[in-house]
Design a protein around this motif. Structure first.
Motif, PDB file in Angstrom:
ATOM      1  N   LYS A   6       1.030  -0.955   0.063  1.00  0.00           N
ATOM      2  CA  LYS A   6      -0.446  -0.021   0.326  1.00  0.00           C
ATOM      3  C   LYS A   6       0.891   1.111   0.107  1.00  0.00           C
ATOM      4  O   LYS A   6       0.111   2.146  -0.139  1.00  0.00           O
ATOM      5  CB  LYS A   6      -0.737   0.116   0.925  1.00  0.00           C
ATOM      6  CG  LYS A   6      -1.997   0.647   1.305  1.00  0.00           C
ATOM      7  CD  LYS A   6      -2.959   0.634   2.353  1.00  0.00           C
ATOM      8  CE  LYS A   6      -3.573   1.909   2.123  1.00  0.00           C
ATOM      9  NZ  LYS A   6      -4.962   2.252   3.414  1.00  0.00           N
ATOM     10  N   ALA A   7       2.068   1.222   0.480  1.00  0.00           N
ATOM     11  CA  ALA A   7       2.522   2.431   0.408  1.00  0.00           C
ATOM     12  C   ALA A   7       4.235   2.622   1.392  1.00  0.00           C
ATOM     13  O   ALA A   7       4.571   1.483   1.749  1.00  0.00           O
ATOM     14  CB  ALA A   7       2.382   3.286   2.294  1.00  0.00           C
ATOM     15  N   ILE A   8       4.884   3.338   0.862  1.00  0.00           N
ATOM     16  CA  ILE A   8       6.203   3.090   1.115  1.00  0.00           C
ATOM     17  C   ILE A   8       7.150   4.451   1.525  1.00  0.00           C
ATOM     18  O   ILE A   8       6.682   5.258   0.443  1.00  0.00           O
ATOM     19  CB  ILE A   8       7.103   2.700  -0.129  1.00  0.00           C
ATOM     20  CG1 ILE A   8       6.872   0.919  -0.043  1.00  0.00           C
ATOM     21  CG2 ILE A   8       9.016   2.648   0.369  1.00  0.00           C
ATOM     22  CD1 ILE A   8       7.723   0.266  -1.594  1.00  0.00           C
ATOM     23  N   GLU A   9       8.173   4.248   2.320  1.00  0.00           N
ATOM     24  CA  GLU A   9       8.613   5.984   2.755  1.00  0.00           C
ATOM     25  C   GLU A   9      10.251   5.136   2.763  1.00  0.00           C
ATOM     26  O   GLU A   9      10.098   4.065   3.149  1.00  0.00           O
ATOM     27  CB  GLU A   9       8.111   6.738   4.149  1.00  0.00           C
ATOM     28  CG  GLU A   9       6.537   7.168   3.407  1.00  0.00           C
ATOM     29  CD  GLU A   9       6.495   7.958   2.280  1.00  0.00           C
ATOM     30  OE1 GLU A   9       7.641   8.581   2.142  1.00  0.00           O
ATOM     31  OE2 GLU A   9       5.248   9.004   2.063  1.00  0.00           O
ATOM     32  N   TYR A  10      11.492   6.334   2.940  1.00  0.00           N
ATOM     33  CA  TYR A  10      12.174   5.847   2.804  1.00  0.00           C
ATOM     34  C   TYR A  10      12.796   6.971   3.423  1.00  0.00           C
ATOM     35  O   TYR A  10      12.781   7.774   2.941  1.00  0.00           O
ATOM     36  CB  TYR A  10      13.062   5.599   1.461  1.00  0.00           C
ATOM     37  CG  TYR A  10      13.421   5.572   0.714  1.00  0.00           C
ATOM     38  CD1 TYR A  10      14.327   6.853   0.461  1.00  0.00           C
ATOM     39  CD2 TYR A  10      12.602   6.250  -0.511  1.00  0.00           C
ATOM     40  CE1 TYR A  10      14.593   7.705  -0.539  1.00  0.00           C
ATOM     41  CE2 TYR A  10      12.134   6.801  -1.127  1.00  0.00           C
ATOM     42  CZ  TYR A  10      13.558   7.776  -1.977  1.00  0.00           C
ATOM     43  OH  TYR A  10      14.093   8.864  -2.999  1.00  0.00           O
ATOM     44  N   VAL A  11      14.207   6.778   4.073  1.00  0.00           N
ATOM     45  CA  VAL A  11      15.044   7.742   4.677  1.00  0.00           C
ATOM     46  C   VAL A  11      16.625   7.296   4.421  1.00  0.00           C
ATOM     47  O   VAL A  11      16.689   6.220   4.523  1.00  0.00           O
ATOM     48  CB  VAL A  11      14.771   8.230   6.497  1.00  0.00           C
ATOM     49  CG1 VAL A  11      12.837   8.756   5.868  1.00  0.00           C
ATOM     50  CG2 VAL A  11      15.122   7.178   7.341  1.00  0.00           C
ATOM     51  N   TYR A  12      17.259   8.723   3.838  1.00  0.00           N
ATOM     52  CA  TYR A  12      18.625   8.584   4.663  1.00  0.00           C
ATOM     53  C   TYR A  12      19.111   9.028   5.419  1.00  0.00           C
ATOM     54  O   TYR A  12      18.297   9.839   6.122  1.00  0.00           O
ATOM     55  CB  TYR A  12      19.633   8.848   2.595  1.00  0.00           C
ATOM     56  CG  TYR A  12      19.394   8.163   1.399  1.00  0.00           C
ATOM     57  CD1 TYR A  12      19.354   7.008   1.409  1.00  0.00           C
ATOM     58  CD2 TYR A  12      19.342   9.062   0.036  1.00  0.00           C
ATOM     59  CE1 TYR A  12      19.306   6.504   0.248  1.00  0.00           C
ATOM     60  CE2 TYR A  12      18.524   8.182  -0.547  1.00  0.00           C
ATOM     61  CZ  TYR A  12      18.578   7.068  -0.803  1.00  0.00           C
ATOM     62  OH  TYR A  12      18.921   6.611  -2.482  1.00  0.00           O
TER      63      TYR A  12
END
Length: 334
Positions: A6-12
């Motif tokens: 349904k949803a993806i978020e990512y961070v560096y």
């Protein structure tokens, strides 16, 4: 009854390491050629006091701006950079995110195949009625394992975390997955010291490998040529098996999203599979090889282009030696 991604978020992390930065440390190496061949321009590393868990929290809170965290009833946390030997990092994450108590939470230790494994595990939990909303978190800080003078691995690996929600759906949008394991190659990508078999050794001897790269058994070692040979021997045929398992043809797949190891390796496999470049996702210029996070990051980037009921084959491969992959469908921006 089925499951949907349904949803993806990512961070560096905030610390950006460019090829120019590395060229200052390694002036005898042509990073312009590296960038052209491997496809990496920047990577991001945590500071000394930061951990993969810190990135995981940030990625999850970013996801919770889009979805209600009260819906989460299971955490799958994939990492080879845990907070502690014990307890389980997923349990700590549940508390720090302020999630309810009547949920499942577990860690699993896999690298580049971890996200594909996680999708299949989440699907199994949902289809068996054990969960409805699974939070799949991948988080890695390989930078902590790199020797300061290991030019090769310092150029390749970056840190990141990704948070993915896999949820119940009336339709099945996650297809069949396949897996592979060859534990005889466990030492091809390894941090030897620091766990139960071999303790951390403050007097560990420096070892030179490849073209004047340096590591110790306290640090990450990768036998690049043998990992490359394994990948190109196993993964093309494995990809065909995934396509056949899902009763479709390669021409019916809109996009192939492989673990973003390096551009040269990916293009080598793409040509063996006779897949057009427009149907084969490669985008690792900014971020590098973030291990279990490369596929969710790639899916997020690809979905921003707009997707309508697209068949996507995801394939992860690497440390273990381990590989996994399957079919997913994306209906909108993640």
């Amino acid at each position: 009854m089925g499951a949907i991604l349904k949803a993806i978020e990512y961070v560096y992390p905030k610390q950006k390491i460019t090829n120019h930065d590395l060229s200052v440390q390694f002036p005898d190496y042509d990073f312009s050629k590296f960038e052209e061949k491997v496809g990496i321009k920047n990577r991001y590393w945590v500071q000394e006091h930061e951990t993969a868990f810190d990135l995981a929290k940030e990625a999850c809170n970013k996801l919770f701006k889009k979805i209600d965290k009260e819906d989460v009833d299971y955490i799958l946390y994939c990492t080879q950079s845990p907070e502690y030997f014990l307890p389980t990092t997923a349990c700590i994450l549940q508390n720090h995110l302020g999630l309810k108590n009547n949920i499942g939470a577990l860690d699993f230790n896999l690298g580049c195949s971890g996200f594909a494994y996680g999708i299949s595990l989440a699907k199994g939990l949902i289809n068996s009625g054990q969960a409805k909303n699974v939070l799949l978190v991948t988080a890695e800080t390989y930078s902590k394992y790199l020797h300061p003078n290991d030019r090769s691995n310092r150029a390749i690996f970056g840190d990141a975390a990704a948070a993915t929600l896999i949820t119940f759906s009336e339709e099945e949008n996650i297809g069949e997955f396949l897996f592979g394991t060859d534990g005889s190659g466990f030492d091809k990508l390894i941090v030897k010291n620091g766990c139960s078999r071999f303790p951390y050794n403050t007097q560990a001897e420096e070892i030179i490998y490849g073209t004047e790269n340096v590591y110790t058994d306290n640090h990450l070692y990768m036998n690049g040529p043998e990992v490359f040979d394994f990948t190109n021997t196993v993964i093309p045929n494995f990809t065909k098996e995934i396509v056949n398992k899902n009763n479709i043809s390669i021409s019916e797949v809109q996009q192939f999203v492989f673990h973003q190891a390096n551009s040269f390796m990916l293009n080598f496999m793409r040509k063996r599979l006779k897949i057009d470049s427009n149907s084969f996702f490669i985008d690792m210029e900014d971020g590098g090889n973030t291990v279990s996070c490369t596929i969710p990051i790639a899916l997020k980037k690809y979905s921003q282009k707009g997707c309508e009921s697209e068949n996507i084959i995801v394939v992860g491969f690497g440390v273990g030696l381990s590989w996994a992959g399957g079919l997913i469908k994306i209906n909108s921006k993640l």
